[in-house]
Design an enzyme around this catalytic site. Structure first.
Site, PDB file in Angstrom:
ATOM      1  N   ASP A  11       3.455  -1.238  -2.843  1.00 50.85           N
ATOM      2  CA  ASP A  11       2.349  -0.716  -3.652  1.00 50.85           C
ATOM      3  C   ASP A  11       2.736  -0.910  -5.113  1.00 50.85           C
ATOM      4  O   ASP A  11       3.705  -0.319  -5.588  1.00 50.85           O
ATOM      5  CB  ASP A  11       2.115   0.762  -3.346  1.00 50.85           C
ATOM      6  CG  ASP A  11       0.740   1.238  -3.802  1.00 50.85           C
ATOM      7  OD1 ASP A  11       0.077   0.492  -4.552  1.00 50.85           O
ATOM      8  OD2 ASP A  11       0.338   2.344  -3.414  1.00 50.85           O
ATOM      9  N   ASP A 105      -3.219  -4.998  -4.894  1.00 56.65           N
ATOM     10  CA  ASP A 105      -1.910  -4.472  -5.279  1.00 56.65           C
ATOM     11  C   ASP A 105      -1.151  -3.804  -4.139  1.00 56.65           C
ATOM     12  O   ASP A 105      -0.182  -3.089  -4.382  1.00 56.65           O
ATOM     13  CB  ASP A 105      -2.078  -3.472  -6.427  1.00 56.65           C
ATOM     14  CG  ASP A 105      -2.956  -2.284  -6.052  1.00 56.65           C
ATOM     15  OD1 ASP A 105      -3.716  -2.396  -5.073  1.00 56.65           O
ATOM     16  OD2 ASP A 105      -2.892  -1.262  -6.753  1.00 56.65           O
ATOM     17  N   GLU A 106      -1.568  -4.049  -2.907  1.00 56.34           N
ATOM     18  CA  GLU A 106      -0.952  -3.310  -1.795  1.00 56.34           C
ATOM     19  C   GLU A 106      -0.939  -4.178  -0.543  1.00 56.34           C
ATOM     20  O   GLU A 106      -1.915  -4.880  -0.257  1.00 56.34           O
ATOM     21  CB  GLU A 106      -1.755  -2.030  -1.540  1.00 56.34           C
ATOM     22  CG  GLU A 106      -1.162  -1.099  -0.522  1.00 56.34           C
ATOM     23  CD  GLU A 106      -2.030   0.141  -0.320  1.00 56.34           C
ATOM     24  OE1 GLU A 106      -1.628   0.982   0.498  1.00 56.34           O
ATOM     25  OE2 GLU A 106      -3.108   0.255  -0.944  1.00 56.34           O
TER      26      GLU A 106
END
Length: 460
Positions: A11, A105-106
């Site tokens: 993350d 973003d993950e």
């Protein structure tokens, strides 16, 4: 159940805000809030410095401004975020063929499938190296969680924030989960959490103590079985490689409802062009054109038209979107518009533009655009002429001045735009103000966050 912590969850830390701080030396270490800046805007991401004041994602922007009036408020730059995300996903792909992106973003990674890890020691080394590589390539930080399941790996990455690494060793899961809130478990949102709370269940331990039968009675068979298994730290969900894209779409929400029908039409044309650029960027084409309209009363209408074959021709998509708009009543005002393409393929049918025109004539009898091609050209000209007048200077976006070079917009209004001239590789820069119609000032593409990426783009 795995016996080693070889599921990795990454993350990126406050991704949008961190990218903006990396790009703008004057904002490093300061409160930054990224999101929609209009009356209806919401926070997309807040830097950790802004979170100290209580600002968080999904919060109304007006509330964020009250909590942190001195923060920097910026409009998102998705072009930059996608570029950085691609760099990060490339690093994950080097670790394993099984990478499951959840957002820009993950992502989850199955390290065992890529033979990047097989026990706790090797998994920890892979996590340490990944974090170092991300910092070297992007200049940003990411938090890494390692565990034997997806659920626990995500929990571990939350514990690692910001800029850390946490490994949950097999055998310690029950003790770790027990005192945590029921909201920690996947699928337990506010409604389910409140329902369990009214039954006296607030922690994961209390879910386990309630028993499977009671959970089935409270939340239903499927959810009850799943909750009980997760409370016992059982999560057999595999890491699934990136799924095939089903559609490509773009949409805009407007700060003030649009009532003018011509303006609505021009916005739909602009969105159609943006959608096609994204479609072509992915090397795709599609058969079904979709129009989304959210009206003044929050009612949302979706209309679609399926062509005989796939296309990535902007003219075809614009024509189809315009036809779909004709069937929608917008007299009360429009607050959101979107254009999408689905039924995707990796090839196009070259004669679709003529085909779409023929179909329009057959369906409508008389197509205004075809009957009056001069009007079509006039409308396009009007859009081109309107662009400079309507050209906005979004706060945080990149600009280039003929004399002063690269900078970013600090703010605009009353016919003026204020620019800070700096780059990701410079010291904090100077601020200058210009007229919004200054011909020496133009919007620019984002610069890479790390100097090495500049060389890579230039081929050396």
């Amino acid at each position: 159940m795995r016996t080693a912590p070889t599921i990795l969850h990454l993350d990126m830390d406050a991704f949008f805000a961190s990218a903006e701080q990396a790009a703008k030396p004057s904002l490093r270490g300061k409160a930054v809030v990224v999101g929609g800046l209009g009356p209806r805007g919401v926070v997309a991401t807040a830097s950790y410095e802004a979170r100290v004041f209580g600002v968080h994602s999904a919060m109304p922007m007006a509330q964020a401004r009250r909590l942190a009036p001195n923060a920097a408020y910026l409009v998102p730059r998705f072009t930059l975020y996608r570029e950085v995300s691609e760099q990060v996903m490339g690093l994950l792909g080097a670790l394993s063929p099984l990478v499951e992106p959840l957002s820009l973003d993950e992502a989850f990674v199955d390290l065992e499938a890529g033979e990047a890890a097989w026990d706790e020691a090797s998994a920890r080394l892979a996590g340490v190296k990944l974090r170092a590589d991300i910092r070297a390539v992007t200049g940003l930080t990411g938090s890494v969680g390692l565990a034997a399941s997806k659920m626990l790996a995500k929990i571990a990455s939350e514990q690692a924030k910001p800029d850390g690494l946490v490994v949950i060793e097999p055998g310690t899961e029950r003790a770790l989960l027990g005192p945590m809130s029921v909201r920690t478990l996947p699928g337990v949102g506010p409604a389910t959490g409140d329902h369990l709370r009214r039954a006296g269940i607030t922690t994961v331990d209390e879910i386990a103590e309630a028993g499977e039968d009671e959970l089935v009675r409270l939340v239903g068979k499927a959810h009850g079985h799943a909750l009980y298994a997760m409370a016992l730290a059982h999560d057999e969900r595999p890491v699934v490689a990136e799924r095939e894209t089903k559609s490509v779409s773009v949409e805009d929400t407007y700060d003030v409802d649009i009532h003018d029908r011509m303006r609505v039409g021009l916005e739909v044309q602009r969105l159609a062009d943006r959608c096609v650029r994204r479609l072509r960027g992915a090397g795709l084409s599609g058969r079904t054109i979709v129009l989304k309209v959210r009206r003044y009363d929050f009612s949302t209408l979706t209309r679609s038209e399926t062509l005989r074959g796939p296309t990535d021709d902007p003219g075809v998509v614009r024509e189809a979107a315009a036809r779909l708009l004709e069937a929608v009543d917008t007299t009360g005002g429009v607050r959101l518009l979107g254009v999408g393409v689905s039924g995707l393929a990796d090839y196009t049918q070259e004669d679709l533009f003529a085909q779409a025109q023929a179909e329009a004539e057959a369906a409508a009898g008389e197509s205004a655009v075809l009957e009056h091609p001069g009007e079509e050209r006039a409308e396009e000209a009007a859009a081109e002429q309107a662009s400079p007048a309507e050209r906005r200077w979004p706060a945080g976006h990149d600009v280039r001045h003929a004399e002063f070079g690269h900078g970013w917009v600090q703010g605009s209004g009353l016919g003026r735009v204020t620019v800070r001239f700096e780059t990701p590789y410079s010291e904090p820069g100077r601020v200058r103000t210009f007229r919004t119609d200054d011909v020496a000032l133009e919007l620019a593409d984002p610069l890479p966050l790390v100097m090495g990426a500049v060389c890579d783009r230039r081929g050396g």
